[in-house]
Design a protein around this motif. Structure first.
Motif, mmCIF file in Angstrom:
data_model
loop_
_atom_site.group_PDB
_atom_site.id
_atom_site.type_symbol
_atom_site.label_atom_id
_atom_site.label_comp_id
_atom_site.label_asym_id
_atom_site.label_seq_id
_atom_site.Cartn_x
_atom_site.Cartn_y
_atom_site.Cartn_z
ATOM 1 N N GLY A 135 0.829 -1.199 0.000
ATOM 2 C CA GLY A 135 0.000 0.000 0.000
ATOM 3 C C GLY A 135 0.864 1.250 0.000
ATOM 4 O O GLY A 135 2.085 1.168 0.156
ATOM 5 N N ALA A 136 0.201 2.385 -0.145
ATOM 6 C CA ALA A 136 0.902 3.658 -0.200
ATOM 7 C C ALA A 136 1.697 3.891 1.087
ATOM 8 O O ALA A 136 1.445 3.272 2.118
ATOM 9 C CB ALA A 136 -0.100 4.785 -0.403
ATOM 10 N N SER A 137 2.612 4.819 1.018
ATOM 11 C CA SER A 137 3.431 5.162 2.169
ATOM 12 C C SER A 137 2.581 5.820 3.259
ATOM 13 O O SER A 137 1.717 6.642 2.961
ATOM 14 C CB SER A 137 4.520 6.118 1.686
ATOM 15 N N GLY A 138 2.775 5.415 4.502
ATOM 16 C CA GLY A 138 2.106 6.067 5.623
ATOM 17 C C GLY A 138 0.698 5.585 5.928
ATOM 18 O O GLY A 138 0.026 6.137 6.798
ATOM 19 N N VAL A 139 0.232 4.543 5.241
ATOM 20 C CA VAL A 139 -1.136 4.059 5.478
ATOM 21 C C VAL A 139 -1.250 3.209 6.747
ATOM 22 O O VAL A 139 -2.349 2.975 7.250
ATOM 23 C CB VAL A 139 -1.686 3.249 4.276
ATOM 24 N N GLY A 140 -0.102 2.734 7.232
ATOM 25 C CA GLY A 140 -0.118 1.948 8.470
ATOM 26 C C GLY A 140 0.259 0.480 8.318
ATOM 27 O O GLY A 140 -0.070 -0.331 9.181
ATOM 28 N N LYS A 141 0.990 0.156 7.268
ATOM 29 C CA LYS A 141 1.392 -1.245 7.043
ATOM 30 C C LYS A 141 2.242 -1.767 8.198
ATOM 31 O O LYS A 141 1.952 -2.799 8.795
ATOM 32 C CB LYS A 141 2.188 -1.373 5.723
ATOM 33 N N THR A 142 3.306 -1.022 8.504
ATOM 34 C CA THR A 142 4.219 -1.454 9.564
ATOM 35 C C THR A 142 3.493 -1.470 10.915
ATOM 36 O O THR A 142 3.690 -2.385 11.724
ATOM 37 C CB THR A 142 5.453 -0.520 9.610
ATOM 38 N N THR A 151 10.423 5.231 8.766
ATOM 39 C CA THR A 151 10.570 4.704 7.412
ATOM 40 C C THR A 151 11.848 3.906 7.330
ATOM 41 O O THR A 151 12.935 4.386 7.652
ATOM 42 C CB THR A 151 10.647 5.810 6.345
ATOM 43 N N SER A 152 11.687 2.702 6.944
ATOM 44 C CA SER A 152 12.855 1.865 6.725
ATOM 45 C C SER A 152 12.728 1.353 5.300
ATOM 46 O O SER A 152 11.721 0.778 4.927
ATOM 47 C CB SER A 152 12.875 0.695 7.690
ATOM 48 N N ILE A 153 13.715 1.624 4.519
ATOM 49 C CA ILE A 153 13.650 1.238 3.115
ATOM 50 C C ILE A 153 14.085 -0.219 2.982
ATOM 51 O O ILE A 153 15.091 -0.629 3.551
ATOM 52 C CB ILE A 153 14.568 2.153 2.265
ATOM 53 N N GLY A 154 13.292 -0.979 2.262
ATOM 54 C CA GLY A 154 13.635 -2.381 2.048
ATOM 55 C C GLY A 154 12.517 -3.297 2.496
ATOM 56 O O GLY A 154 11.365 -2.901 2.530
ATOM 57 N N VAL A 155 12.876 -4.510 2.863
ATOM 58 C CA VAL A 155 11.888 -5.510 3.237
ATOM 59 C C VAL A 155 12.154 -5.973 4.650
ATOM 60 O O VAL A 155 13.287 -6.231 5.026
ATOM 61 C CB VAL A 155 11.968 -6.751 2.303
ATOM 62 N N LEU A 160 2.586 -17.524 9.897
ATOM 63 C CA LEU A 160 2.498 -16.487 8.875
ATOM 64 C C LEU A 160 3.831 -15.754 8.813
ATOM 65 O O LEU A 160 4.364 -15.332 9.838
ATOM 66 C CB LEU A 160 1.382 -15.490 9.200
ATOM 67 N N MET A 161 4.362 -15.633 7.621
ATOM 68 C CA MET A 161 5.568 -14.824 7.399
ATOM 69 C C MET A 161 5.102 -13.584 6.663
ATOM 70 O O MET A 161 4.716 -13.651 5.496
ATOM 71 C CB MET A 161 6.582 -15.587 6.570
ATOM 72 N N ILE A 162 5.131 -12.460 7.378
ATOM 73 C CA ILE A 162 4.543 -11.243 6.831
ATOM 74 C C ILE A 162 5.639 -10.337 6.294
ATOM 75 O O ILE A 162 6.502 -9.890 7.047
ATOM 76 C CB ILE A 162 3.707 -10.521 7.901
ATOM 77 N N TRP A 163 5.586 -10.090 5.009
ATOM 78 C CA TRP A 163 6.585 -9.252 4.335
ATOM 79 C C TRP A 163 6.105 -7.813 4.282
ATOM 80 O O TRP A 163 5.077 -7.520 3.684
ATOM 81 C CB TRP A 163 6.825 -9.754 2.909
ATOM 82 N N ASP A 164 6.855 -6.952 4.899
ATOM 83 C CA ASP A 164 6.546 -5.520 4.943
ATOM 84 C C ASP A 164 7.539 -4.816 4.020
ATOM 85 O O ASP A 164 8.741 -4.878 4.239
ATOM 86 C CB ASP A 164 6.705 -5.032 6.391
ATOM 87 N N ILE A 165 6.998 -4.179 3.007
ATOM 88 C CA ILE A 165 7.862 -3.587 1.988
ATOM 89 C C ILE A 165 7.748 -2.068 2.031
ATOM 90 O O ILE A 165 6.653 -1.518 2.097
ATOM 91 C CB ILE A 165 7.476 -4.116 0.594
ATOM 92 N N GLU A 166 8.865 -1.415 2.056
ATOM 93 C CA GLU A 166 8.864 0.047 2.116
ATOM 94 C C GLU A 166 9.809 0.578 1.052
ATOM 95 O O GLU A 166 10.946 0.167 0.975
ATOM 96 C CB GLU A 166 9.352 0.478 3.500
ATOM 97 N N GLY A 167 9.308 1.487 0.248
ATOM 98 C CA GLY A 167 10.167 2.067 -0.782
ATOM 99 C C GLY A 167 9.919 3.549 -0.897
ATOM 100 O O GLY A 167 9.042 4.095 -0.228
ATOM 101 N N ILE A 168 10.671 4.184 -1.753
ATOM 102 C CA ILE A 168 10.529 5.628 -1.874
ATOM 103 C C ILE A 168 9.816 6.005 -3.168
ATOM 104 O O ILE A 168 9.511 7.156 -3.408
ATOM 105 C CB ILE A 168 11.913 6.330 -1.841
ATOM 106 N N CYS A 222 5.693 2.398 -3.536
ATOM 107 C CA CYS A 222 6.178 2.029 -2.231
ATOM 108 C C CYS A 222 7.134 0.873 -2.276
ATOM 109 O O CYS A 222 7.160 0.054 -1.363
ATOM 110 C CB CYS A 222 5.003 1.673 -1.357
ATOM 111 N N GLY A 223 7.884 0.796 -3.338
ATOM 112 C CA GLY A 223 8.907 -0.245 -3.411
ATOM 113 C C GLY A 223 8.398 -1.569 -3.931
ATOM 114 O O GLY A 223 9.144 -2.541 -3.978
ATOM 115 N N PHE A 224 7.123 -1.605 -4.338
ATOM 116 C CA PHE A 224 6.614 -2.888 -4.814
ATOM 117 C C PHE A 224 7.334 -3.338 -6.079
ATOM 118 O O PHE A 224 7.459 -2.601 -7.039
ATOM 119 C CB PHE A 224 5.109 -2.843 -5.112
ATOM 120 N N GLN A 225 7.809 -4.572 -6.040
ATOM 121 C CA GLN A 225 8.369 -5.198 -7.229
ATOM 122 C C GLN A 225 7.787 -6.595 -7.322
ATOM 123 O O GLN A 225 7.626 -7.256 -6.296
ATOM 124 C CB GLN A 225 9.893 -5.298 -7.113
ATOM 125 N N PRO A 226 7.492 -7.052 -8.548
ATOM 126 C CA PRO A 226 6.878 -8.375 -8.715
ATOM 127 C C PRO A 226 7.639 -9.487 -7.997
ATOM 128 O O PRO A 226 7.033 -10.432 -7.511
ATOM 129 C CB PRO A 226 6.885 -8.582 -10.234
#
Ligand code: GDP
Ligand code: MG
Length: 163
Positions: free
Chosen positions: A10-17, A34-38, A54-62, A66-70
């Motif tokens: 999701g977009a930056s700052g929506v509350g994923k982390t 903000t921590s860049i990476g996974v 559950l292994m939950i991947w939290d992705i943060e990008g600039i 938001c850093g999403f890559q396939p």
């Protein structure tokens, strides 16, 4: 024990982390780190049938997505799109990311309408929202602050992945 990878997007700052922190550690912080990476967090959930980790991947990008890559979706069993009920644009970005994921994978999608402890101030109408929700396995109103909907959402995911 079976393990399942889930991506939270999701977009930056929506509350994923924050949602992950609430679910895994039971804490909430106003601080915006903000921590860049996974970052990968793990939690065992008891379903009706068995335990699942559950292994939950939290992705943060600039970037815009938001850093999403396939490549992050590889091996994932489900993904969560998080939007922030105080920012209309966050759902537009969420929908874009949803489309990018669906281009590479057909795993179930869950929608989290987050920050429900705050007044909902975005411009989406109920009928627009209900159209959007149709693309998802299920949608949840959540608050990483109060914990509303958080346990329910991850527990729902664990259950559909062990059916
Ligand atoms: P991320 O970029 O999607 O990982 O967003 P963060 O989890 O870092 O949260 C961004 C900001 O929103 C932080 O200041 C959080 O404290 C705040 N926040 C996240 N979730 C909620 C929520 O459910 N309610 C409220 N009131 N604030 C939240
Ligand atoms: Mg984050």
């Amino acid at each position: 024990m079976i393990q399942k990878k889930i991506c939270i997007l999701g977009a930056s700052g929506v509350g994923k982390t924050s949602l992950i922190k609430q679910f895994v550690e039971g804490i909430f912080s106003e601080k915006y780190l903000t921590s860049i990476g996974v970052k990968i967090d793990k939690k065992v959930v008891q379903t009706d049938k068995e335990s699942v980790q559950l292994m939950i991947w939290d992705i943060e990008g600039i970037d815009r997505y938001c850093g999403f890559q396939p490549k992050y979706i590889r091996g994932a069993s489900a993904f969560i799109i998080v939007a922030d009920c105080t920012r209309s644009q966050s759902l537009v970005e969420g929908i874009e990311i949803y489309r990018m994921v669906k281009e590479v994978s057909d795993i179930p999608a869950i929608l989290a309408l987050n920050k429900k402890d705050l007044p909902t101030t975005w411009h989406w109408t109920e009928s627009e929202l209900s159209d959007i929700k149709h693309s998802y396995s299920k949608s949840f109103d959540t608050s990483a602050k109060t914990g509303e909907g958080v346990e329910e959402m991850f527990s729902y995911i664990a259950n559909i992945l062990t059916e």
